[in-house]
Structure formats: C-alpha cells, structure tokens
Scaffold this motif. Structure first.
Motif, mmCIF file in Angstrom:
data_model
loop_
_atom_site.group_PDB
_atom_site.id
_atom_site.type_symbol
_atom_site.label_atom_id
_atom_site.label_comp_id
_atom_site.label_asym_id
_atom_site.label_seq_id
_atom_site.Cartn_x
_atom_site.Cartn_y
_atom_site.Cartn_z
ATOM 1 N N PRO A 65 -9.601 6.775 -0.917
ATOM 2 C CA PRO A 65 -9.385 7.650 0.236
ATOM 3 C C PRO A 65 -9.756 6.899 1.521
ATOM 4 N N VAL A 66 -8.965 7.090 2.554
ATOM 5 C CA VAL A 66 -9.237 6.469 3.847
ATOM 6 C C VAL A 66 -9.186 7.577 4.900
ATOM 7 N N ALA A 67 -10.285 7.764 5.611
ATOM 8 C CA ALA A 67 -10.327 8.833 6.620
ATOM 9 C C ALA A 67 -10.612 8.229 7.991
ATOM 10 N N PHE A 68 -9.848 8.656 8.982
ATOM 11 C CA PHE A 68 -10.012 8.146 10.338
ATOM 12 C C PHE A 68 -10.729 9.171 11.217
ATOM 13 N N PHE A 69 -11.645 8.676 12.030
ATOM 14 C CA PHE A 69 -12.305 9.538 13.015
ATOM 15 C C PHE A 69 -11.940 9.082 14.424
ATOM 16 N N ASP A 70 -11.381 9.983 15.206
ATOM 17 C CA ASP A 70 -11.085 9.717 16.615
ATOM 18 C C ASP A 70 -11.759 10.836 17.399
ATOM 19 N N VAL A 71 -12.872 10.539 18.047
ATOM 20 C CA VAL A 71 -13.559 11.602 18.785
ATOM 21 C C VAL A 71 -13.396 11.390 20.272
ATOM 22 N N GLY A 72 -13.412 12.495 20.998
ATOM 23 C CA GLY A 72 -13.074 12.421 22.412
ATOM 24 C C GLY A 72 -14.271 12.430 23.334
ATOM 25 N N GLY A 73 -13.923 12.450 24.610
ATOM 26 C CA GLY A 73 -14.910 12.623 25.662
ATOM 27 C C GLY A 73 -15.971 11.548 25.639
ATOM 28 N N LEU A 119 0.839 -1.201 0.000
ATOM 29 C CA LEU A 119 0.000 0.000 0.000
ATOM 30 C C LEU A 119 0.872 1.248 0.000
ATOM 31 N N MET A 120 0.683 2.058 -1.015
ATOM 32 C CA MET A 120 1.365 3.336 -1.057
ATOM 33 C C MET A 120 0.405 4.383 -0.484
ATOM 34 N N THR A 121 0.890 5.223 0.397
ATOM 35 C CA THR A 121 -0.004 6.192 1.040
ATOM 36 C C THR A 121 0.495 7.620 0.844
ATOM 37 N N LYS A 122 -0.445 8.520 0.761
ATOM 38 C CA LYS A 122 -0.107 9.945 0.865
ATOM 39 C C LYS A 122 -1.276 10.657 1.515
ATOM 40 N N PRO A 123 -0.976 11.717 2.269
ATOM 41 C CA PRO A 123 -2.058 12.375 3.013
ATOM 42 C C PRO A 123 -3.174 12.880 2.101
ATOM 43 N N LEU A 124 -4.387 12.829 2.638
ATOM 44 C CA LEU A 124 -5.545 13.342 1.898
ATOM 45 C C LEU A 124 -5.420 14.836 1.688
ATOM 46 N N HIS A 125 -4.862 15.476 2.675
ATOM 47 C CA HIS A 125 -4.713 16.921 2.620
ATOM 48 C C HIS A 125 -3.438 17.273 3.369
ATOM 49 N N THR A 159 -14.608 16.754 12.095
ATOM 50 C CA THR A 159 -14.097 16.310 10.811
ATOM 51 C C THR A 159 -13.155 15.138 11.052
ATOM 52 N N TYR A 160 -12.732 14.485 9.986
ATOM 53 C CA TYR A 160 -11.828 13.358 10.165
ATOM 54 C C TYR A 160 -10.541 13.819 10.852
ATOM 55 N N SER A 161 -9.878 12.916 11.582
ATOM 56 C CA SER A 161 -8.681 13.297 12.328
ATOM 57 C C SER A 161 -7.437 13.266 11.454
ATOM 58 N N ALA A 162 -7.368 12.275 10.594
ATOM 59 C CA ALA A 162 -6.274 12.188 9.625
ATOM 60 C C ALA A 162 -6.766 11.293 8.503
ATOM 61 N N GLY A 163 -6.179 11.441 7.338
ATOM 62 C CA GLY A 163 -6.639 10.628 6.224
ATOM 63 C C GLY A 163 -5.586 10.504 5.145
ATOM 64 N N TYR A 164 -5.757 9.488 4.325
ATOM 65 C CA TYR A 164 -4.778 9.188 3.274
ATOM 66 C C TYR A 164 -5.473 8.778 1.986
ATOM 67 N N LEU A 165 -4.712 8.902 0.918
ATOM 68 C CA LEU A 165 -5.061 8.174 -0.295
ATOM 69 C C LEU A 165 -4.205 6.926 -0.240
ATOM 70 N N MET A 166 -4.820 5.763 -0.403
ATOM 71 C CA MET A 166 -4.049 4.524 -0.370
ATOM 72 C C MET A 166 -4.176 3.814 -1.712
ATOM 73 N N THR A 167 -3.031 3.474 -2.289
ATOM 74 C CA THR A 167 -2.998 2.787 -3.580
ATOM 75 C C THR A 167 -2.445 1.382 -3.391
ATOM 76 N N ASN A 168 -3.210 0.379 -3.825
ATOM 77 C CA ASN A 168 -2.741 -1.003 -3.618
ATOM 78 C C ASN A 168 -1.967 -1.520 -4.827
ATOM 79 N N ARG A 169 -1.540 -2.774 -4.728
ATOM 80 C CA ARG A 169 -0.685 -3.348 -5.785
ATOM 81 C C ARG A 169 -1.383 -3.380 -7.130
ATOM 82 N N ALA A 170 -2.723 -3.483 -7.099
ATOM 83 C CA ALA A 170 -3.463 -3.529 -8.361
ATOM 84 C C ALA A 170 -3.639 -2.130 -8.953
ATOM 85 N N GLY A 171 -3.139 -1.117 -8.240
ATOM 86 C CA GLY A 171 -3.218 0.246 -8.757
ATOM 87 C C GLY A 171 -4.504 0.961 -8.402
ATOM 88 N N ARG A 172 -5.312 0.364 -7.516
ATOM 89 C CA ARG A 172 -6.565 1.013 -7.132
ATOM 90 C C ARG A 172 -6.306 1.977 -5.967
#
Ligand SMILES: Nc1nc2c(ncn2[C@@H]2O[C@H](COP(=O)(O)OP(=O)(O)O)[C@@H](O)[C@H]2O)c(=O)[nH]1
Ligand SMILES: [Mg+2]
Ligand SMILES: [Zn+2]
Length: 399
Positions: free
Chosen positions: A208-216, A153-159, A192-205
């Motif tokens: 976007p993957v966005a993570f949510f970590d909410v508190g309290g 998996l190749m990753t780069k930040p969504l933003h 909003t999402y806490s961090a996110g990436y574009l992930m590219t797999n071996r097949a070239g697909r």
C-alpha cells in the motif's frame, strides 16, 4: 474518512482483485490481475502489526471485524465467498487509537492498507502556494492513466470510493474546467491520506502507498498532534517553488537564507536524536523544482522540461544528471537553503517538473489548457529508492 459512512458517493460500482496470490508472478502491464482471494483477511498471519499514519499507534487488527457504509460486519459470520468479497470491498478497519486520555478522534483505515505488507507513506512538503496540490493532482492523473505500468508497477486505488471523491472534488475542476485549485485545508486531527494505491511490482509484491498533502501552515508550524503522519513517512517529496525563491530575494538580490520553513521543520522533526546515529535522515527524498515552465529559457532547466518523459527504463545515470543540473541551477541562484533536503537525506534526487505547463490567468483558469511535463519522474525515483520497483538500477538511485 472520520467515519466510514460519512460520504455520499455511492460505492460498489468497481470491483478490484483482493489479496494477491503469492505464487503468481506479475510479469508486466499485460499480465492478468491476481485472482480474488476473498478469505485473505481472515488468513492474515496472527500478530502482524501495522502503524496507523494518522495517530502513529501500532496495532494488530481484528481481521474479522470490518466497517463500511452499512456499519460493522463480522466477516467470520459470512461463509459465502462471493458475499465475503462484497463485504470487504471498500471496507475499513477501525484504529484503536492512542490512549483514551489523549482524546484522539475515532478513525478508520482502508482494509487494503492493513491487509498487505509494509505500507509506504509519502509526504509532500512545501510552504503555502508552492504548487503541492496542483503537482500532486497531476501526479494522481498520471498514475490513474496507468503511466506506472511501464515501470512494472500495477496500481489500483486503496479505497475506490475515496478515490472517486478525490477525482470529483479535486481533479475534475482542474482537468475538465482548467480551474486553479482551491487552497488545501490545514491539518486537523482527522487528517487522513489524500490518495493512495496498492502497487504491485514485477516480482508480484504488493504494498500500500498512501500520499499526504496537507495545506496551509501546518507543516511550517508543525502543529504537533495534527501532523503526526510525518513520523510515519517512508519517503518525502519536497516541492521547490522558483516563484517563492524569487519572492524571498532581498535588496541585494539574494534569496532568503531560511529557505522554505516547511522543509526545515520537517527535516528537523525527522533528524535523529539517538546517540550513535549518522547525521543523515534515512528517509529517501526527491526535490522537485516545480512550475519549471517559468524557467523554460534557463539553460540548465529548459532541456529537462523538453526531454522525453517516462520511457519506462529506470536510468540511474540520467537521474544523476538531472539532479546535478537542478543542484547547479539552485546553487547559482544562491538558493542553497532549498537544497537542505539534499544535504540531509542520505538518498535524494532532484528533478524538474511543470504540473500545468503555464501560469493561471486572473480569472483562475489555465486558458491554454494543461501541458504537464516530467510529473511522474520524481515519484518513480522515490518508489525506486523506497524499494517498490523490482529493478536492478534502483539501488543506485539517489546515491
Ligand atoms: N506556472 C505554473 N504555476 C503553477 C504550477 N503549479 C501550480 N501553479 C500555481 O501555483 C499556485 C499554488 O498552487 P497550489 O497547488 O494550490 O499550491 P499549494 O498551496 O502548495 O498546494 C497556483 O496559483 C497555481 O496556479 C505550474 O506547474 N506552473
Ligand atoms: Mg495545497
Ligand atoms: Zn490511528
């Protein structure tokens, strides 16, 4: 991310490739980055819709109208491809939002979130102080060190700018000064999402993957509007805190039968009310027994904590063994309520992890430094179950 220009950190220092070229196969970590194709947004198939994880509205965006610090940009007015690429870098699109009557605040999504296929939203679930944010921070650190490369998996930040902000505000104090993290803010309407990436797999697909970590208490009480994202999740990571299990023991030594209220409220929110559906939640999940450094002398746990991490081969058998051991450990502790995600989710794996390798001292510092263990493995399982990894073993995981 309420407004695109609400940040002080300067962008523009990083340039990453634009949309991937479908014809080009990504063959592994050493493969070249897909070429930039600045016109990709404008060539988007008409009528494609994306669901906003913040307000749940499904919309087809106007690929020509984008937003960044400078304000609105009409992409169709820019013919120079280099200038187009520059305008699109770190840009946002505006979500039309739900009905005006709902009064939902204005919000934006990164252009990279809407410009690629099938975004995956991953939610972190756990009560207050269970160790979500620390685990998540170390997970982001592992991803940013390229540790997903070995899984193809190749990753780069969504933003990029938002990602740099996450590093400055959250990760630096932890990684550079070994300081324990401040409590995470509860969910608000501008969540909003806490961090996110574009992930590219071996097949070239690329997805976007966005993570949510909410508190309290947001998840346990499920303040309706503010935790809508839970309806958009495609995978869940449940954080099981051995300390919370111990703290909940009654005079007979039994842990609470309620378990973690955040687990039950998320699971009940996701369980189907449709007739004819199976009782299982179709969303793949991983349960992570965090802070496992505290359990290093437990026979079922200690071995996993010391096990080789991230060899790169996806091994469904190994994951099944780890799941079995964590299940046995929790069952032996009579912490069966914490196994609810395993019972309810059709596909679920269980893992051992330690984000820090040890306790924080009274001054709030990890004075012996950080020794994260097995942090990436739960995510790898979740990504495999959610179909991101191009790997023949992926089908067998969590079954
Ligand atoms: N021993 C140990 N303590 C941890 C670990 N991860 C987090 N903690 C502690 O757990 C507490 C809560 O962490 P935090 O990430 O803020 O929890 P959150 O409220 O769920 O986001 C803090 O005091 C951390 O020092 C770990 O891997 N090992
Ligand atoms: Mg937190
Ligand atoms: Zn929205």
């Amino acid at each position: 991310m309420t407004t695109p220009g609400d940040s002080t950190a300067g962008g523009g220092a990083h340039r990453h490739g634009g949309a991937p070229n479908g014809a080009r196969r990504y063959t592994g970590p050493t493969a070249p980055r897909p070429e930039q194709r600045p016109g990709a947004a404008a060539k988007q198939a008409p009528g494609r819709r994306v669901r906003c994880p913040q307000c749940l509205e499904q919309f087809s965006w106007d690929a020509n109208e984008i937003y960044n610090e400078a304000g609105t940009t009409e992409l169709s007015a820019i013919n120079d491809s280099a200038k187009r690429a520059d305008a699109m870098h770190d840009a946002y699109v505006k979500c039309p939002g739900p009905d005006a009557a709902e009064g939902f605040p204005e919000h934006y999504l990164p252009l990279r979130y809407v410009n690629f296929d099938e975004p995956l939203v991953i939610g972190l679930v756990g009560g207050f102080h269970t160790g979500k944010t620390t685990y998540f921070g170390m997970l982001i650190d592992q991803i940013d060190r390229g540790k997903l490369d070995r899984y193809g998996l190749m990753t780069k930040p969504l933003h990029q700018r938002k990602h740099d902000e996450y590093h400055t505000k959250v990760l630096s104090p932890l990684l550079k000064d070994y300081r324990s993290l401040a409590a995470t803010a509860g969910a608000s309407e501008t969540l909003t999402y806490s961090a996110g990436y574009l992930m590219t797999n071996r097949a070239g697909r690329t997805r976007p993957v966005a993570f949510f970590d909410v508190g309290g208490e947001s998840l346990s009480r499920m303040v309706n509007r503010n935790t809508r994202f839970i309806r958009a999740v495609g995978a869940l990571i449940f954080i099981v805190d051995p300390q919370a299990i111990d703290d909940s023991r009654n005079s007979a030594g039994q842990p609470s039968s309620e378990g973690d209220k955040a687990f039950s409220s998320v699971l009940s929110r996701l369980s189907s009310s449709e007739p004819g559906t199976s009782g299982y939640t179709p969303i793949p999940a991983a349960e992570v027994l965090v802070k496992a450094d505290r359990l290093r002398f437990e026979p079922l746990i200690g071995g996993w904590l010391r096990a080789e991490s991230g060899t790169g081969a996806l091994d469904a058998d190994e994951i099944r063994k780890e799941s079995r051991d964590v299940y046995a450990y929790l069952a032996r502790q009579e912490a069966t309520a914490w196994l609810e995600p395993f019972r309810q989710c059709a596909r679920c794996t269980l893992h051992v992890a330690s984000a820090t390798g040890g306790n924080v001292d009274e001054s709030g510092t990890y004075w012996r430094g950080l020794r994260p263990r097995r942090v990436l493995e739960p995510l790898v399982s979740v990504l495999a179950m959610a179909g991101l990894l191009d790997d023949p073993q992926a089908e067998q995981i969590g079954r």
